[in-house]
Design a protein around this motif. Structure first.
Motif, PDB file in Angstrom:
ATOM      1  N   THR A  16      73.540  49.445 -74.949  1.00 44.77           N
ATOM      2  CA  THR A  16      73.076  50.783 -74.587  1.00 44.77           C
ATOM      3  C   THR A  16      74.188  51.826 -74.647  1.00 44.77           C
ATOM      4  O   THR A  16      73.926  53.016 -74.480  1.00 44.77           O
ATOM      5  CB  THR A  16      72.456  50.780 -73.180  1.00 44.77           C
ATOM      6  OG1 THR A  16      73.446  50.375 -72.222  1.00 44.77           O
ATOM      7  CG2 THR A  16      71.270  49.832 -73.116  1.00 44.77           C
ATOM      8  N   GLY A  17      75.437  51.418 -74.867  1.00 40.23           N
ATOM      9  CA  GLY A  17      76.541  52.358 -74.988  1.00 40.23           C
ATOM     10  C   GLY A  17      76.584  52.998 -76.361  1.00 40.23           C
ATOM     11  O   GLY A  17      75.823  52.638 -77.274  1.00 40.23           O
ATOM     12  N   PHE A  18      77.492  53.939 -76.530  1.00 44.30           N
ATOM     13  CA  PHE A  18      77.562  54.694 -77.787  1.00 44.30           C
ATOM     14  C   PHE A  18      77.831  53.775 -78.977  1.00 44.30           C
ATOM     15  O   PHE A  18      77.078  53.757 -79.957  1.00 44.30           O
ATOM     16  CB  PHE A  18      78.635  55.774 -77.682  1.00 44.30           C
ATOM     17  CG  PHE A  18      78.641  56.721 -78.834  1.00 44.30           C
ATOM     18  CD1 PHE A  18      77.740  57.759 -78.892  1.00 44.30           C
ATOM     19  CD2 PHE A  18      79.541  56.568 -79.879  1.00 44.30           C
ATOM     20  CE1 PHE A  18      77.726  58.640 -79.970  1.00 44.30           C
ATOM     21  CE2 PHE A  18      79.542  57.430 -80.962  1.00 44.30           C
ATOM     22  CZ  PHE A  18      78.628  58.478 -81.009  1.00 44.30           C
ATOM     23  N   GLU A  49      64.713  51.037 -74.796  1.00 43.99           N
ATOM     24  CA  GLU A  49      64.839  52.295 -75.535  1.00 43.99           C
ATOM     25  C   GLU A  49      65.672  52.100 -76.797  1.00 43.99           C
ATOM     26  O   GLU A  49      65.328  52.615 -77.868  1.00 43.99           O
ATOM     27  CB  GLU A  49      65.488  53.354 -74.647  1.00 43.99           C
ATOM     28  CG  GLU A  49      64.622  53.834 -73.485  1.00 43.99           C
ATOM     29  CD  GLU A  49      65.375  54.821 -72.603  1.00 43.99           C
ATOM     30  OE1 GLU A  49      66.518  55.194 -72.971  1.00 43.99           O
ATOM     31  OE2 GLU A  49      64.828  55.206 -71.563  1.00 43.99           O
ATOM     32  N   VAL A  50      66.774  51.370 -76.666  1.00 39.31           N
ATOM     33  CA  VAL A  50      67.622  51.107 -77.831  1.00 39.31           C
ATOM     34  C   VAL A  50      66.854  50.310 -78.873  1.00 39.31           C
ATOM     35  O   VAL A  50      66.861  50.642 -80.070  1.00 39.31           O
ATOM     36  CB  VAL A  50      68.900  50.357 -77.411  1.00 39.31           C
ATOM     37  CG1 VAL A  50      69.691  49.898 -78.636  1.00 39.31           C
ATOM     38  CG2 VAL A  50      69.771  51.235 -76.518  1.00 39.31           C
ATOM     39  N   ARG A  51      66.189  49.265 -78.440  1.00 39.49           N
ATOM     40  CA  ARG A  51      65.448  48.410 -79.380  1.00 39.49           C
ATOM     41  C   ARG A  51      64.360  49.189 -80.116  1.00 39.49           C
ATOM     42  O   ARG A  51      64.161  49.014 -81.320  1.00 39.49           O
ATOM     43  CB  ARG A  51      64.836  47.228 -78.625  1.00 39.49           C
ATOM     44  CG  ARG A  51      64.104  46.240 -79.528  1.00 39.49           C
ATOM     45  CD  ARG A  51      63.647  45.014 -78.769  1.00 39.49           C
ATOM     46  NE  ARG A  51      62.686  45.347 -77.713  1.00 39.49           N
ATOM     47  CZ  ARG A  51      62.122  44.447 -76.914  1.00 39.49           C
ATOM     48  NH1 ARG A  51      62.446  43.159 -77.035  1.00 39.49           N
ATOM     49  NH2 ARG A  51      61.256  44.814 -75.992  1.00 39.49           N
ATOM     50  N   ALA A  52      63.673  50.065 -79.392  1.00 36.19           N
ATOM     51  CA  ALA A  52      62.589  50.837 -80.010  1.00 36.19           C
ATOM     52  C   ALA A  52      63.090  51.776 -81.099  1.00 36.19           C
ATOM     53  O   ALA A  52      62.340  52.135 -82.011  1.00 36.19           O
ATOM     54  CB  ALA A  52      61.849  51.625 -78.935  1.00 36.19           C
ATOM     55  N   ALA A  53      64.359  52.182 -81.009  1.00 35.61           N
ATOM     56  CA  ALA A  53      64.919  53.116 -81.986  1.00 35.61           C
ATOM     57  C   ALA A  53      65.571  52.422 -83.174  1.00 35.61           C
ATOM     58  O   ALA A  53      66.051  53.102 -84.094  1.00 35.61           O
ATOM     59  CB  ALA A  53      65.940  54.022 -81.299  1.00 35.61           C
ATOM     60  N   LEU A  54      65.588  51.096 -83.181  1.00 35.41           N
ATOM     61  CA  LEU A  54      66.239  50.359 -84.259  1.00 35.41           C
ATOM     62  C   LEU A  54      65.375  50.328 -85.513  1.00 35.41           C
ATOM     63  O   LEU A  54      64.155  50.538 -85.463  1.00 35.41           O
ATOM     64  CB  LEU A  54      66.514  48.920 -83.808  1.00 35.41           C
ATOM     65  CG  LEU A  54      67.598  48.721 -82.749  1.00 35.41           C
ATOM     66  CD1 LEU A  54      67.660  47.252 -82.344  1.00 35.41           C
ATOM     67  CD2 LEU A  54      68.969  49.190 -83.251  1.00 35.41           C
ATOM     68  N   PRO A  55      65.998  50.055 -86.664  1.00 31.54           N
ATOM     69  CA  PRO A  55      65.201  49.765 -87.858  1.00 31.54           C
ATOM     70  C   PRO A  55      64.244  48.610 -87.585  1.00 31.54           C
ATOM     71  O   PRO A  55      64.462  47.814 -86.664  1.00 31.54           O
ATOM     72  CB  PRO A  55      66.264  49.387 -88.895  1.00 31.54           C
ATOM     73  CG  PRO A  55      67.502  50.100 -88.435  1.00 31.54           C
ATOM     74  CD  PRO A  55      67.441  50.063 -86.934  1.00 31.54           C
ATOM     75  N   ASP A  60      61.987  43.419 -82.640  1.00 32.16           N
ATOM     76  CA  ASP A  60      61.468  42.279 -81.869  1.00 32.16           C
ATOM     77  C   ASP A  60      62.595  41.414 -81.308  1.00 32.16           C
ATOM     78  O   ASP A  60      62.368  40.291 -80.863  1.00 32.16           O
ATOM     79  CB  ASP A  60      60.526  41.424 -82.720  1.00 32.16           C
ATOM     80  CG  ASP A  60      61.222  40.809 -83.934  1.00 32.16           C
ATOM     81  OD1 ASP A  60      62.385  41.188 -84.211  1.00 32.16           O
ATOM     82  OD2 ASP A  60      60.597  39.972 -84.615  1.00 32.16           O
ATOM     83  N   TRP A  61      63.827  41.940 -81.309  1.00 32.92           N
ATOM     84  CA  TRP A  61      64.942  41.182 -80.748  1.00 32.92           C
ATOM     85  C   TRP A  61      64.751  40.970 -79.245  1.00 32.92           C
ATOM     86  O   TRP A  61      64.169  41.820 -78.548  1.00 32.92           O
ATOM     87  CB  TRP A  61      66.262  41.915 -80.983  1.00 32.92           C
ATOM     88  CG  TRP A  61      66.744  41.877 -82.396  1.00 32.92           C
ATOM     89  CD1 TRP A  61      66.263  41.117 -83.422  1.00 32.92           C
ATOM     90  CD2 TRP A  61      67.816  42.649 -82.947  1.00 32.92           C
ATOM     91  NE1 TRP A  61      66.966  41.359 -84.571  1.00 32.92           N
ATOM     92  CE2 TRP A  61      67.928  42.289 -84.312  1.00 32.92           C
ATOM     93  CE3 TRP A  61      68.685  43.597 -82.419  1.00 32.92           C
ATOM     94  CZ2 TRP A  61      68.876  42.852 -85.158  1.00 32.92           C
ATOM     95  CZ3 TRP A  61      69.648  44.165 -83.254  1.00 32.92           C
ATOM     96  CH2 TRP A  61      69.744  43.793 -84.614  1.00 32.92           C
TER      97      TRP A  61
END
Length: 409
Positions: A16-18, A49-55, A60-61
């Motif tokens: 979740t960090g930069f 939130e991070v996962r949802a923004a990934l390619p 599904d990680w």
């Protein structure tokens, strides 16, 4: 613990960090299909939130909640994966429990630290344990210090192949375009605070062989000063002190010692920053050198540190996407060998060096640990990029668009 019972091949801790977000995005685009990757951090909501923004490949990680202040969560995290890559810093503040958990579990580990005191502590606490369990503990897998470490490794290999003897004088000149993040600033602040709390640590930080596996066995060869004053080179370019030199140089010297001083017993290795030519170059070199001294001094005093905190980037922030895209780095490393022959290594790549390029370096380091175990050097314990990943990482970075080359001059 047998690898067959581990739920994940690779875990990104601090996702979740930069830099963690950048790394997760890189892996989602470049990890082979079927690689079992998970994201880890303190907050499940933020991980989602991070996962949802990934390619699409990363959406599904698995998600793993873990906290560096919770030993049980770190134990479960380390035992549940074959490889753990962490971006959680400052490492001196949060990193040692993570290294210890991985060393104990036999889990390969990578970070992007640039903190001498943290790496020294990690070596002292975890090197022997990691050797017992077979864990590769690989520090400095970002712009600190992959270009420095791999370039020197390649120079030494070329010199050996040509029968030119070991390396004697090696100097890296760094040029780049990019920004700073709050995480980098926070790491600098943490080291300054540590030195204030224990002045004896200044001897460690100031020792050019601070990260040696056997300090007593190191040669007495005098090393270049890290805070080099402005100098005009033969081609008219001015050089200044390089902020990363006090860390990178120690990683390179550790690599040399871990390989029984294969680069050369009398290796002298230094780093500077290249700036412009002519009067403007001289002014820039003087300004950069003075600015580094002033920043460190200001961080040492509470009133001026408070002022800096108002203007410097906050932890968890970093350069914009536009700045990251426009950035680049180029490291030119000149070497003279024991028989007087000269070679030049060039390490270069696109993208902001500390973030865009670092996400490539850290991502490929993590993938090398995860996928290329049979091709890596047969070593365990507290290692460097050159000694843990070597030619395999060079191949991966070249394939990712970075340049690593050596020529005779």
């Amino acid at each position: 613990m047998a690898e067959t019972v581990r739920a994940h091949d690779l875990v990104v801790y601090g996702a979740t960090g930069f830099v963690g977000r950048l790394l997760a995005g890189y892996l989602a685009e470049h990890a082979p299909e079927g690689t079992r990757i998970a994201l880890a951090g303190r907050s499940r909501d933020r991980l989602e939130e991070v996962r949802a923004a990934l390619p699409p490949a990363g959406r599904d990680w698995a998600l793993v909640e873990a906290d560096s202040t919770d030993p049980e969560s770190l134990r479960a995290l380390a035992e549940g994966t074959r490889v753990l890559v962490t971006t959680v810093g400052p490492y001196a503040r949060y990193g040692l429990p993570v290294v210890e958990a991985c060393a104990r579990a036999g889990t390969h580990y990578a970070d992007l630290t640039g903190e001498v005191l943290f790496v020294r502590d990690a070596i002292d606490r975890c090197d022997a344990l990691a050797k017992e369990t077979g864990a590769r503990i690989v520090h400095a897998c970002g712009f600190d210090s992959i270009p420095s470490d791999l370039s020197t490794m390649l120079l030494a290999r070329r010199a050996r192949e040509d029968g030119a003897g070991g390396l004697r004088d090696v100097r890296l000149v760094a040029t780049m375009r990019g920004g700073f993040s709050g995480g980098t600033i926070d790491s600098m602040r943490a080291q300054v605070e540590a030195l204030q709390q224990d002045p004896a640590l200044r001897r460690v930080v100031g020792d050019p062989f601070a990260l040696s596996p056997d300090r007593a066995a190191e040669p007495s060869t005098r090393q270049p000063r890290d805070g080099a004053m402005p100098v005009r080179t033969d081609d008219g370019r001015w050089t200044a002190a390089f902020v990363m030199a006090p860390f990178n140089t120690r990683i390179v010297r550790r690599s040399n010692a871990l390989q029984n001083w294969a680069y050369g017993r009398d290796l002298r290795y230094g780093e500077v920053m290249g700036v412009g030519r002519g009067p403007l170059g001289a002014v820039a070199a003087a300004g950069i050198t003075a600015g580094l001294v002033a920043t460190v001094s200001a961080m040492s005093l509470a009133p001026t540190r408070a002022l800096l905190d108002r203007v410097l980037p906050a932890p968890g922030t970093g350069p914009s996407a536009a700045v990251r895209q426009k950035g680049w780095f180029r490291m030119v490393v000149d070497a003279e060998t024991e028989d007087g022959r000269r070679y030049r290594a060039t390490a270069a790549g696109p993208g902001d060096p500390g973030y865009a390029a670092t996400s490539v370096m850290l991502g490929e380091s993590a993938l090398a640990l995860t996928l290329d175990g049979d091709r890596l050097p047969d070593r365990a314990g507290s290692l460097t990029p050159a000694t843990a990943l070597g030619e395999v990482l060079v191949e991966r970075l070249r394939a990712a668009g970075h340049t690593y080359e050596v020529t005779a001059v």
